[in-house]
Design an enzyme around this catalytic site. Structure first.
Site, short mmCIF file in Angstrom:
data_model
loop_
_atom_site.label_atom_id
_atom_site.label_comp_id
_atom_site.label_asym_id
_atom_site.label_seq_id
_atom_site.Cartn_x
_atom_site.Cartn_y
_atom_site.Cartn_z
N CYS A 1 84.41 23.44 67.48
CA CYS A 1 84.40 24.85 67.91
C CYS A 1 84.59 25.03 69.42
O CYS A 1 85.31 25.92 69.86
CB CYS A 1 83.09 25.51 67.48
SG CYS A 1 81.64 24.49 67.74
N SER B 1 73.69 28.46 65.89
CA SER B 1 74.38 28.36 64.60
C SER B 1 75.33 27.17 64.54
O SER B 1 75.63 26.68 63.44
CB SER B 1 75.15 29.65 64.29
OG SER B 1 76.00 29.97 65.38
N GLY B 2 75.78 26.67 65.68
CA GLY B 2 76.63 25.48 65.69
C GLY B 2 75.91 24.27 65.11
O GLY B 2 76.54 23.33 64.63
N LYS C 1 84.02 14.98 72.42
CA LYS C 1 84.94 15.62 71.46
C LYS C 1 85.87 16.58 72.21
O LYS C 1 87.06 16.63 71.95
CB LYS C 1 84.16 16.41 70.40
CG LYS C 1 83.53 15.57 69.30
CD LYS C 1 82.69 16.45 68.38
CE LYS C 1 81.97 15.63 67.33
NZ LYS C 1 81.01 16.43 66.53
N HIS D 1 79.72 31.09 70.97
CA HIS D 1 79.69 30.14 72.08
C HIS D 1 80.38 30.78 73.29
O HIS D 1 81.42 31.44 73.14
CB HIS D 1 80.48 28.86 71.75
CG HIS D 1 79.82 27.94 70.78
ND1 HIS D 1 78.61 28.17 70.18
CD2 HIS D 1 80.24 26.72 70.30
CE1 HIS D 1 78.30 27.16 69.38
NE2 HIS D 1 79.28 26.27 69.43
P1 NAP Z 1 75.05 23.62 56.40
O1 NAP Z 1 74.78 25.07 56.55
O2 NAP Z 1 73.93 22.66 56.43
O3 NAP Z 1 75.85 23.42 54.99
C1 NAP Z 1 76.17 22.16 54.48
C2 NAP Z 1 76.97 22.32 53.19
O4 NAP Z 1 77.38 21.04 52.75
C3 NAP Z 1 76.18 22.95 52.07
O5 NAP Z 1 77.03 23.74 51.26
C4 NAP Z 1 75.73 21.74 51.26
O6 NAP Z 1 75.48 22.03 49.90
C5 NAP Z 1 76.97 20.89 51.38
N1 NAP Z 1 76.70 19.50 51.08
C6 NAP Z 1 75.76 18.70 51.62
N2 NAP Z 1 75.80 17.47 51.04
C7 NAP Z 1 76.79 17.51 50.13
C8 NAP Z 1 77.31 16.58 49.20
N3 NAP Z 1 76.83 15.35 49.11
N4 NAP Z 1 78.33 16.96 48.40
C9 NAP Z 1 78.84 18.22 48.49
N5 NAP Z 1 78.37 19.16 49.34
C10 NAP Z 1 77.36 18.80 50.15
O7 NAP Z 1 76.07 23.11 57.48
P2 NAP Z 1 77.22 23.94 58.23
O8 NAP Z 1 76.67 24.49 59.48
O9 NAP Z 1 77.93 24.83 57.26
O10 NAP Z 1 78.19 22.74 58.66
C11 NAP Z 1 78.81 21.92 57.69
C12 NAP Z 1 79.74 20.93 58.38
O11 NAP Z 1 80.82 21.67 58.96
C13 NAP Z 1 79.10 20.18 59.55
O12 NAP Z 1 78.45 19.01 59.12
C14 NAP Z 1 80.28 19.88 60.43
O13 NAP Z 1 80.88 18.67 60.02
C15 NAP Z 1 81.22 21.04 60.14
N6 NAP Z 1 81.13 22.02 61.25
C16 NAP Z 1 82.19 22.12 62.04
C17 NAP Z 1 82.16 22.97 63.11
C18 NAP Z 1 83.31 23.01 64.03
O14 NAP Z 1 83.09 23.02 65.22
N7 NAP Z 1 84.55 23.07 63.55
C19 NAP Z 1 81.07 23.78 63.38
C20 NAP Z 1 79.98 23.68 62.53
C21 NAP Z 1 80.03 22.79 61.46
P3 NAP Z 1 73.99 22.22 49.29
O15 NAP Z 1 73.69 23.69 49.34
O16 NAP Z 1 74.15 21.75 47.90
O17 NAP Z 1 73.05 21.39 50.10
O1 3JN Z 2 76.79 22.09 67.78
C1 3JN Z 2 77.75 22.85 67.79
O2 3JN Z 2 77.74 23.93 68.38
C2 3JN Z 2 78.99 22.46 67.07
C3 3JN Z 2 78.73 21.38 66.07
C4 3JN Z 2 79.68 20.88 65.31
C5 3JN Z 2 79.39 19.79 64.38
C6 3JN Z 2 78.10 19.68 63.85
C7 3JN Z 2 77.80 18.63 63.00
C8 3JN Z 2 78.74 17.68 62.69
C9 3JN Z 2 80.36 18.87 64.04
C10 3JN Z 2 81.76 19.06 64.53
O3 3JN Z 2 82.45 19.88 63.95
O4 3JN Z 2 82.19 18.41 65.48
C11 3JN Z 2 80.04 17.80 63.21
C12 3JN Z 2 81.03 16.75 62.87
O5 3JN Z 2 81.12 15.77 63.62
O6 3JN Z 2 81.70 16.89 61.87
#
Ligand code: NAP
Ligand code: 3JN
Length: 347
Positions: free
Chosen positions: A130, A160-161, A221, A250
């Site tokens: 992000c 929220s990140g 990153k 952010h």
């Molecule tokens: P979150 O609110 O904790 O949600 C995690 C999701 O993953 C839930 O739907 C969970 O399902 C599911 N999950 C967990 N373990 C699983 C498994 N073994 N098989 C299938 N689904 C599973 O997390 P979030 O904030 O949405 O973030 C999720 C991911 O997105 C992060 O880990 C990161 O890699 C990525 N992300 C990227 C950015 C970015 O900067 N682009 C920002 C934030 C997050 P359940 O309800 O069943 O537990």
């Molecule tokens: O902390 C934040 O504001 C952004 C976090 C992103 C994040 C959180 C957990 C795992 C990432 C990401 O997208 O880089 C990951 C990841 O490495 O997939």
């Protein structure tokens, strides 16, 4: 694919997954079908989409047999395990985790910056972090016209990140401190590490673990992903990533040095016309973006443009975006939209 795409959202019950579903609806994405996938824990629960209840299923390799586009946001381990299974079954994977971002054969795409990379995919397209996304969207028009030699960036990242549990910890901590009680943090800055600090009424200069060089993984990153997106390893980037007690949005204080001299009026004009950017810069009227203004919105907002007082070609900017939307869900849906358009227009 005139009837629309068969889409799966992996991590559909999570913060990013929910925003992906919402964004698909808001943008009227052409859906033929929508499959919601998560872990065994939430399989069987219902998520309401556009007024209709959708049953959540456990994500397994077979889940992808009838899928055109799989949007992954369930953490890196799930992407590593299931994205290749989805690709093997013919789906395009758009992955929101860092699992594949730096792989040479995986395009790392921000549609406003490098949409041409989409066509090079071999099954997986990665969504950047992000903090990287909002920075490169705003810097892209300046980079294209004047070149960028150096970037010094300090982030102000919302809770929220770090997921819904981090939002809960911020809100609980704030309530406790206002009541004169101990905040008792257990998650931030990094859940799996030993020490935790309150985020309420505080700022934490740590996002993710520290690497050997003293920079955090979040900071590195930003360096590596920016180099890959611009295909330019020469940009000198000095990041400091900081968590602040904000729920969504952010902000980034960014200082750049361009390769070639710029006129500030031209930079203003470039930003006012740049796709995905809203310029809000009228300091005399106190017009500038801030996280509460950006939350829930799609664009990247830019303000506080200033030529440096001392350094030739130096420019400061203030960049704000909704980290869950443009920083994650929206960017992924935009990639899907562009891919679909390319598929529809044929070779
Ligand atoms: P979150 O609110 O904790 O949600 C995690 C999701 O993953 C839930 O739907 C969970 O399902 C599911 N999950 C967990 N373990 C699983 C498994 N073994 N098989 C299938 N689904 C599973 O997390 P979030 O904030 O949405 O973030 C999720 C991911 O997105 C992060 O880990 C990161 O890699 C990525 N992300 C990227 C950015 C970015 O900067 N682009 C920002 C934030 C997050 P359940 O309800 O069943 O537990
Ligand atoms: O902390 C934040 O504001 C952004 C976090 C992103 C994040 C959180 C957990 C795992 C990432 C990401 O997208 O880089 C990951 C990841 O490495 O997939």
């Amino acid at each position: 694919m005139v009837q629309g795409a068969r889409v799966a959202v992996v991590g559909a019950t999570g913060a990013v997954g929910q925003a992906m579903i919402d964004t698909l609806m808001r943008r009227e994405f052409p859906l033929q079908s929508l499959k919601l996938l998560a872990s065994k824990r939430s399989a069987g629960t219902d998520v309401t989409v556009g007024g209709i209840a959708h049953r959540v299923e456990e994500a397994t390799p077979e889940s992808f047999a009838d899928i055109d586009i799989a949007l992954f946001s369930a953490g890196g381990d799930v992407s590593l395990a299931l994205a290749p299974e989805a690709v093997a079954r013919g789906a395009l994977v758009i992955d929101n985790t860092s699992a594949f971002r730096m792989h040479d054969e995986v395009p790392l795409v921000v549609p406003e910056v490098n949409p041409q990379e989409i066509a090079k995919h071999r099954g997986i397209i990665a969504n950047p972090n992000c903090s990287t996304i909002q920075m490169v969207v705003a810097l892209n028009p300046i980079y294209r016209k004047y070149g960028v030699r150096r970037i010094v960036v300090s982030t102000y990242q919302a809770a929220s990140g770090a997921g819904q549990r981090a939002i809960d910890e911020l809100q609980r901590g704030a309530a406790a401190m206002l009541a004169g009680e101990e905040p008792n943090p257990q998650l931030l800055p990094v859940a799996r590490l030993e020490r935790h600090y309150p985020l309420a009424f505080n700022v934490l200069p740590q996002i993710d673990v520290f690497e050997e060089n003293g920079f955090s993984r979040e900071e590195m990153k930003m360096v590596r992903e920016t180099h890959k997106i611009f295909s330019d390893d020469r940009i000198q980037i000095t990041p400091t990533a900081v968590r602040v007690p904000v729920v969504y949005g952010h902000a980034e204080a960014v200082y750049i040095e361009t390769e070639r001299p710029f006129a500030i009026a031209d930079v203003r004009r470039l930003l006012a016309q740049a796709p995905g950017v809203v310029l809000e810069d009228d300091p005399q009227r106190q017009v500038y973006p801030h996280p509460l203004r950006a939350a829930g919105q799609f664009p990247v907002f830019v303000g506080r443009l200033r030529e440096d007082l001392f350094v030739r070609n130096g420019l400061s900017l203030w960049i704000v975006a909704d980290n869950i939307l443009k920083g994650a869900a929206l960017n992924a849906v935009q990639i899907a939209e562009l891919w679909l358009r390319q598929e529809d227009s044929g070779p």
